[in-house]
Design a protein around this motif. Structure first.
Motif, mmCIF file in Angstrom:
data_model
loop_
_atom_site.group_PDB
_atom_site.id
_atom_site.type_symbol
_atom_site.label_atom_id
_atom_site.label_comp_id
_atom_site.label_asym_id
_atom_site.label_seq_id
_atom_site.Cartn_x
_atom_site.Cartn_y
_atom_site.Cartn_z
ATOM 1 N N UNK A 33 39.103 47.288 37.226
ATOM 2 C CA UNK A 33 39.492 47.323 35.451
ATOM 3 C C UNK A 33 38.165 46.680 35.557
ATOM 4 N N UNK A 34 37.463 46.526 35.430
ATOM 5 C CA UNK A 34 36.233 45.772 35.044
ATOM 6 C C UNK A 34 36.441 44.099 33.989
ATOM 7 N N UNK A 35 37.302 44.371 34.150
ATOM 8 C CA UNK A 35 38.054 43.236 33.160
ATOM 9 C C UNK A 35 38.039 43.412 31.980
ATOM 10 N N UNK A 36 38.361 45.043 32.090
ATOM 11 C CA UNK A 36 38.903 45.279 30.411
ATOM 12 C C UNK A 36 40.084 46.006 30.625
ATOM 13 N N UNK A 37 41.019 45.752 29.168
ATOM 14 C CA UNK A 37 42.248 46.355 29.473
ATOM 15 C C UNK A 37 42.614 47.917 29.887
ATOM 16 N N UNK A 38 41.697 48.543 29.073
ATOM 17 C CA UNK A 38 41.792 49.814 29.856
ATOM 18 C C UNK A 38 41.976 50.384 31.158
ATOM 19 N N UNK A 39 41.459 49.486 31.912
ATOM 20 C CA UNK A 39 40.482 49.870 33.674
ATOM 21 C C UNK A 39 42.189 49.119 33.482
ATOM 22 N N UNK A 40 42.209 47.195 33.395
ATOM 23 C CA UNK A 40 43.309 46.952 33.693
ATOM 24 C C UNK A 40 44.937 48.638 33.824
ATOM 25 N N UNK A 41 45.141 48.678 32.617
ATOM 26 C CA UNK A 41 45.978 49.327 32.758
ATOM 27 C C UNK A 41 45.954 50.795 34.080
ATOM 28 N N UNK A 42 44.897 51.588 34.241
ATOM 29 C CA UNK A 42 44.564 52.575 34.911
ATOM 30 C C UNK A 42 44.987 52.124 36.779
ATOM 31 N N UNK A 43 43.730 50.863 36.255
ATOM 32 C CA UNK A 43 43.839 50.310 37.986
ATOM 33 C C UNK A 43 45.463 49.793 38.136
ATOM 34 N N UNK A 44 46.075 49.313 37.404
ATOM 35 C CA UNK A 44 47.193 48.834 37.579
ATOM 36 C C UNK A 44 48.028 49.910 38.385
ATOM 37 N N UNK A 45 48.300 50.888 37.230
ATOM 38 C CA UNK A 45 48.952 52.820 37.290
ATOM 39 C C UNK A 45 48.257 53.124 38.983
ATOM 40 N N UNK A 46 47.203 52.503 39.225
ATOM 41 C CA UNK A 46 46.570 53.002 40.693
ATOM 42 C C UNK A 46 47.800 52.241 42.236
#
Length: 363
Positions: A294-307
């Motif tokens: 997620x590149x340490x970005x909260x939106x990226x963290x959300x998407x990576x968590x869903x993955x």
């Protein structure tokens, strides 16, 4: 001059890393004599074509959001916090104490107390490695991973000799009072008609999303966040600007540990409704992959968590309906971590060269 567009760094490279990881996983499936197309079909249908599958995916994703955010905040301060596992474990202890020994009149009050105590216990467990790093120069990777083992041993002792009910053989605490039970998706308006009552996804999912937004505000919209990012980019420049390395290291690690500790709200209070041995189940380590991808970005963290939530739920479907072992999901997770972390430059460098060539031709 930037070597490639920001969107390529944030989206294209992680997607390419993911494609390569899945391609190699498909080869592994072929090697064991199974059909990779049927495997991915089973995973997708079992996760996205059933409300129960959605619920389990979001339950797992909630855990990964908390631990992923914890790792991401530490990353911004150039600290590699591998202690999310132990911090989440101690967060579970905090949740269990307030649920078992305080008579709550309503679940909402118990939830507020659980949020506070889980964050405090997780932050406290991160504070010692943070202090050793800031004041003594001890390597944060070594101390945090050692504290994972200490947390596991401490929890083993407490659940075997202190918190275990009399006459019980199971190393676990007593069940929490019914009043502390958190509403699940089945109990919520609009969602209740879609999700089954046995689906573990609960309102902690929305707390995790709120934490993602708060971390975004903290890191990119506050003076403290600016100092954290400045320190993470260049410690020498930050010191020259008057930023205290000790203060930033401590603050970043306390926030990181607190976020990881809050994971316990979901799995201890929201799902198991008692404190179990090894209740974290590796989510602290998955948080590292989530933050990297997620590149340490909260939106990226959300998407990576869903993955990763999809991978966990899809792995359960594979184990249930095919002869493919669920351990294969561990292989896929390892490949994702490998390509998003250790081998990130293997993809990044060719992509950078491609954009440089395109830029020159455009000029």
């Amino acid at each position: 001059m930037q070597k490639m567009p920001r969107w390529a760094d944030l989206a294209l490279i992680p997607v390419l890393n993911l494609v390569i990881a899945f391609a190699i996983s498909a080869l592994v499936i072929l090697a064991i004599g199974e059909n990779p197309v049927e495997a991915i079909k089973t995973m997708v249908e079992g996760t996205f074509f059933r409300a129960e599958g959605w619920g389990y995916m979001m339950y797992y994703a909630t855990n990964f959001m908390f631990t992923g955010l914890g790792v991401a905040v530490a990353f911004h301060a150039s600290q590699f916090n591998i202690g999310g596992e132990g911090q989440a474990t101690l967060g579970g202890l905090g949740v269990a104490l307030v649920c078992l020994f305080v008579p709550w009149p309503h679940w909402s009050l118990a939830l507020i107390a659980a949020i506070v105590t889980s964050a405090l216990f997780g932050a406290a467990w991160a504070a010692i490695p943070a202090w050793l790093q800031a004041k003594r120069g001890s390597h944060i990777v070594i101390t945090t991973i050692m504290f994972n083992f200490i947390a596991a041993s401490l929890m083993n002792y407490l659940l075997s000799y202190v918190l275990k009910p009399k006459g019980s053989m199971d190393p676990a605490s007593a069940d929490f009072p019914a009043v502390t039970t958190l509403p699940r998706f089945h109990d919520l308006p609009l969602l209740g008609s879609v999700f089954d009552k046995n689906t573990p996804a609960n309102i902690t999912f929305f707390i995790a999303l709120l934490c993602c937004w708060l971390v975004w505000v903290l890191i990119w919209r506050t003076r403290l966040g600016y100092m954290v990012r400045a320190f993470g980019k260049s410690e020498r420049a930050a010191v020259y600007a008057g930023i205290s390395p000790v203060r930033i290291t401590m603050i970043a690690m306390l926030i990181s540990g607190g976020l990881s500790g809050m994971m316990a709200i979901n799995n201890v209070m929201g799902e198991a409704q008692r404190l179990l041995l090894n209740s974290v189940e590796g989510a602290g380590f998955i948080g590292i992959a989530v933050a990297l991808m997620g590149r340490s970005h909260p939106l990226g963290v959300v998407l990576a968590s869903l993955l990763f939530g999809f991978l966990y739920q899809g792995g359960a479907e594979l184990a249930l309906w095919t002869t493919i072992p669920r351990d294969l999901i561990t292989v896929i997770q390892a490949l994702v971590i490998l390509f998003t972390g250790a081998l990130d430059n293997m993809i990044r460098l060719p992509v950078e060269r491609l954009f440089m060539i395109l830029r020159r031709r455009a000029e």
